[in-house]
Design an enzyme around this catalytic site. Structure first.
Site, short mmCIF file in Angstrom:
data_model
loop_
_atom_site.label_atom_id
_atom_site.label_comp_id
_atom_site.label_asym_id
_atom_site.label_seq_id
_atom_site.Cartn_x
_atom_site.Cartn_y
_atom_site.Cartn_z
N ARG A 213 5.53 -0.36 -6.16
CA ARG A 213 5.44 -1.20 -4.72
C ARG A 213 4.59 -2.37 -4.80
O ARG A 213 4.82 -3.36 -3.92
CB ARG A 213 4.95 -0.29 -3.60
CG ARG A 213 5.77 0.82 -3.22
CD ARG A 213 5.25 2.16 -2.60
NE ARG A 213 4.70 1.58 -1.24
CZ ARG A 213 5.25 2.21 -0.16
NH1 ARG A 213 6.23 2.78 -0.01
NH2 ARG A 213 4.86 1.60 1.09
N GLU B 263 18.26 -18.69 -4.00
CA GLU B 263 17.87 -17.26 -4.88
C GLU B 263 17.23 -17.41 -6.34
O GLU B 263 16.37 -16.85 -6.69
CB GLU B 263 19.12 -16.36 -4.99
CG GLU B 263 19.00 -15.17 -5.66
CD GLU B 263 17.61 -14.07 -4.93
OE1 GLU B 263 17.08 -14.51 -4.07
OE2 GLU B 263 17.65 -13.16 -5.78
N GLU C 27 8.88 -16.42 -8.08
CA GLU C 27 8.04 -15.19 -8.07
C GLU C 27 7.76 -14.62 -9.36
O GLU C 27 6.79 -13.64 -9.60
CB GLU C 27 8.74 -14.28 -7.24
CG GLU C 27 10.39 -13.57 -7.63
CD GLU C 27 10.67 -12.73 -6.95
OE1 GLU C 27 9.80 -11.89 -6.21
OE2 GLU C 27 11.87 -12.38 -6.65
N CYS D 204 0.74 -1.26 -0.03
CA CYS D 204 -0.01 0.00 -0.07
C CYS D 204 0.95 1.36 -0.06
O CYS D 204 2.05 1.29 0.47
CB CYS D 204 -0.81 0.03 1.24
SG CYS D 204 -1.90 -1.44 1.51
N ASN E 14 -2.31 2.52 5.37
CA ASN E 14 -1.24 1.24 5.17
C ASN E 14 -1.28 0.50 6.53
O ASN E 14 -1.23 1.05 7.55
CB ASN E 14 0.10 1.70 4.82
CG ASN E 14 0.10 2.44 3.29
OD1 ASN E 14 -0.77 2.36 2.83
ND2 ASN E 14 1.33 3.28 3.35
N GLY E 15 -1.05 -0.82 6.39
CA GLY E 15 -0.68 -1.69 7.53
C GLY E 15 -2.12 -2.58 7.97
O GLY E 15 -2.73 -2.53 7.13
N LYS F 13 7.05 -4.46 -3.64
CA LYS F 13 8.36 -4.18 -3.54
C LYS F 13 8.62 -3.85 -2.19
O LYS F 13 9.83 -4.29 -1.79
CB LYS F 13 8.58 -2.82 -4.39
CG LYS F 13 10.03 -2.49 -4.53
CD LYS F 13 10.95 -3.43 -5.24
CE LYS F 13 12.33 -3.09 -5.32
NZ LYS F 13 13.04 -4.44 -5.48
N TRP G 69 -2.83 -2.85 -1.60
CA TRP G 69 -2.31 -4.12 -1.57
C TRP G 69 -3.06 -4.89 -0.42
O TRP G 69 -3.08 -4.87 0.64
CB TRP G 69 -0.79 -4.41 -1.40
CG TRP G 69 -0.30 -5.71 -1.52
CD1 TRP G 69 0.16 -6.25 -2.73
CD2 TRP G 69 -0.02 -6.67 -0.50
NE1 TRP G 69 0.65 -7.65 -2.45
CE2 TRP G 69 0.59 -7.78 -1.25
CE3 TRP G 69 -0.10 -6.92 1.07
CZ2 TRP G 69 1.13 -9.04 -0.45
CZ3 TRP G 69 0.36 -7.84 1.48
CH2 TRP G 69 0.85 -9.07 0.82
N LYS H 15 13.59 -16.69 -7.65
CA LYS H 15 13.36 -15.67 -8.80
C LYS H 15 12.40 -16.23 -9.82
O LYS H 15 11.58 -15.61 -10.41
CB LYS H 15 14.62 -15.40 -9.42
CG LYS H 15 15.39 -14.37 -8.69
CD LYS H 15 15.01 -12.95 -8.98
CE LYS H 15 15.57 -11.97 -7.86
NZ LYS H 15 15.29 -12.15 -6.50
N HIS I 290 18.25 -37.61 0.72
CA HIS I 290 17.38 -37.62 2.00
C HIS I 290 16.02 -37.20 1.70
O HIS I 290 15.26 -36.90 2.59
CB HIS I 290 18.02 -36.58 2.96
CG HIS I 290 19.48 -37.06 3.16
ND1 HIS I 290 19.88 -38.31 3.75
CD2 HIS I 290 20.70 -36.34 2.78
CE1 HIS I 290 21.14 -38.43 3.90
NE2 HIS I 290 21.83 -37.05 3.50
#
Ligand code: F6R
Length: 606
Positions: free
Chosen positions: A27, A478, A485, A2, A98-99, A601, A74, A482, A501
């Site tokens: 964002r 990583e 996402e 947000c 926001n939050g 973001k 968001w 990537k 294992h």
């Protein structure tokens, strides 16, 4: 995540609010809205989807007003749709938030019993009705204080009032919020980046503060309502870095920028004449630190995992790495001789900030490695190491990851040398190698054509595995992150030696497996593990370094060779083909590369 914008001015504000909301788009969000005050009424326009659609709706009705608030949402409470989009308004007030309000269910029950009707499924609407209710018997400041006392959770708020024609209230607990100063107008923003297009003079609210913003005056208050003064800070202006230029996506631009950002960062920290690392402001003596704790989220966490290998190899310090969202709720043993290092591109990640705050409250030694130097994490750390990458707009972190690794490596060398764990000769040699890192990264970028054909197999696959040992293991994590996402392909990163294992059962004919095995001390072991997956039908993409040494393995499907360098620096180079693999896989699938679904973001909620 947000974003909030508020403007009170002598001019019309709706188009400036829309333009500032566009700056917040990076964002990640799913709906947008705006409310202005005009002629004694609050007018609200909201929509699901992009700010472009909001702009069209706003221009259709010619939204007037000198005071307004805007928001990109968001979703947390309630689906991403028009009704749940912010602002939320009663006849009297309009709120952007926001939050998360953690006690919203209890507050809603209380307000419903009082006769208030709720239109949305959001937690935000309780704020609207609380303020509306308190305003019946209290002045504005007392109403805000009473409302803030009722709320639990973390939030940043922007509020406008029907009966206050030139005023915006801002309030902060947990989520960041700033005030900007302009000529005959003032601003509220959740992000200095959004305010930068209007002003370079800003003040930050601290936790618990609120403010009353008029076009020619701003008053700040603490959580008890006492008036407080705020420093006015000057932001640097590097607007051109926020443009995509000729690139199709910010992510493509940011990958290509890496040789330059590495060079800039090296120049900031390395004194080439004296072959020294310029960290002069270290506030603690070398015998005051005997362990290190690295704390972060996501990609930044992966940079910390790699740093653990470096610290263990180059120093005698004890090193632990923690995920911020876990650390903040654990029964931690805080140690006064530990250096707590927080790594964050945005410097606003809620969990990382909370972990830092916890350490500060326990009076620990804290330092942060950030990209955004004006951020909350930077401001509240005792010592800050910027990564000097410039703005990173693509949601998936690329150049900041290399920057985080680089600063962690530089810090590790300096601490190792100061403690005498690393002798002068080795220290100087390692500094020298860093001077060629930018060139090595640049040479590793030219894998375009090969990767474009390889990614076909990934886009068609049910899933993929990424394997590595030593500091290639976090790189495997990583690479998998990537691909997940950006290309929405299920992928797992695993320590190569751990496959037998359990996860080896996943390998079937044609499954793409990326093996990261530069010729380091782990190389031979990783190649053996690679053979185990090949034997079970995996299509292996091997990422290794250029060498005359033959690879003793048959049936490798594809091979990408990075430049040869010393072992410590391989993670900077092996990362690059993985960034490109995810980018081209997402491109092939036609996804929104800079704004992947459900992601943001700057993750300002926990
Ligand atoms: C993944 C990614 C995220 C961030 C994480 C932490 O590509 O970008 O995993 O690394 O959300 O963000 P910062 O570094 O801003 O604390």
């Amino acid at each position: 995540m947000c974003g909030i914008i508020g403007i009170t001015s002598t001019k019309q504000v709706s188009s400036t609010i829309i333009n500032s909301l566009k700056k917040l788009e990076y964002r990640g969000y799913d709906s947008a809205g705006i409310a202005t005050l005009y002629d004694g009424f609050i007018n609200e326009v909201k929509c699901e989807g992009r700010v472009d659609s909001l702009e069209k709706n706003v221009s259709k009705i010619n939204l007037l007003g000198n005071v307004g608030i805007g928001h990109v949402r968001w979703a947390t409470h309630g689906k991403p749709n028009t009704v749940n989009a912010h602002p939320h308004s009663s006849e009297t007030v309009s709120v952007v938030h926001n939050g998360i309000i953690e006690n919203s269910t209890i507050l809603k029950k209380f307000l419903v019993e009082k006769g208030y009707k709720f239109k949305s499924q959001t937690d935000t609407e309780v704020i609207v009705h609380l303020v509306t209710d308190y305003l019946k018997d209290n002045n504005l400041k007392d109403s805000i204080l009473k409302m803030l006392k009722k709320l639990q959770g973390s939030f940043a708020l922007g509020i406008i009032f029907k009966d206050q024609p030139d005023l915006i209230v801002g309030a902060r607990r947990g989520s960041p919020l700033a005030v900007g100063y302009g000529p005959n107008e003032n601003y509220l923003g959740s992000d200095s980046y959004a305010l930068k297009s209007m002003t370079n003079k800003i003040s930050y609210l601290d936790d618990g503060d609120f403010c009353i913003i008029k076009k020619d005056q701003v008053d700040f208050f603490d959580s008890k309502g006492n008036k407080i003064n705020k420093k006015v800070l000057k932001l640097s202006s590097n607007e051109q870095n926020y443009e995509k230029g000729d690139y199709k996506h910010f992510m493509a631009k940011e990958i290509e920028e890496q040789p330059t950002t590495i060079k800039n960062c090296v120049n900031e920290y390395i004194d080439k004449i004296n072959n020294e690392i310029n960290i002069l402001n270290f506030p603690w003596k070398k015998n005051e630190i005997s362990s290190i704790k690295l704390i972060a989220c996501g990609t930044a966490y992966h940079s910390c995992l790699i740093a653990k290998y470096w610290f263990e190899q180059l120093t005698l310090l004890d090193v632990e790495v923690d995920i911020a969202s876990e650390f903040r709720y654990r029964r931690n043993r805080f140690k006064t001789d530990c250096l707590y290092i927080f790594v964050s591109q945005s410097g606003e990640t809620a969990d990382t900030y909370a972990a830092l705050d916890l350490c500060n409250k326990h009076k620990m030694k804290t330092c942060s490695i950030v990209n955004v130097v004006e951020s909350s994490i930077a401001r509240d750390s005792k010592l800050v190491f910027p990564i000097h990458c410039g703005p990173e707009i693509g949601v998936a972190s690329t150049k900041a990851f290399l920057g985080q690794m680089l600063v962690l490596y530089i810090l590790c060398l300096k601490i190792g040398y100061l403690r005498k764990d690393l002798d002068k000769k080795k220290y100087n040699l390692k500094i020298k190698s860093l001077l060629s890192l930018s060139k090595l990264v640049s040479n590793s970028l030219s894998t375009e054509n090969q990767i474009q054909s390889i990614c076909n197999s990934f886009t068609k696959a049910k899933g993929a595995m990424f394997l590595g040992r030593g500091y290639s293991f976090p790189i495997a994590l990583e690479g998998a992150l990537k691909l997940k996402e950006l290309a929405y392909i299920h992928a797992e990163g695993y320590p190569a030696g751990e496959m037998k294992h359990g996860p080896l059962a996943l390998i079937e004919d044609g499954m793409p497996v990326v093996v990261i095995a530069p010729r380091d001390e782990y190389y031979k072991k990783t190649i053996s593990n690679m053979q185990e997956v090949i034997a079970r039908g995996a299509k292996v993409l091997l990422i290794t370094n250029k060498s005359d040494e033959e690879i003793y393995s048959e049936n490798i499907w594809e091979k990408i060779e990075i430049e040869n360098t010393e072992e410590d620096l391989f993670p900077f180079l092996t990362t690059i083909p993985l960034q490109k693999l995810a980018y081209y896989s997402a491109l092939k699938k036609g996804y929104d590369i800079d704004k992947p679904r459900n992601l943001a973001k700057s993750v300002t909620v926990e």
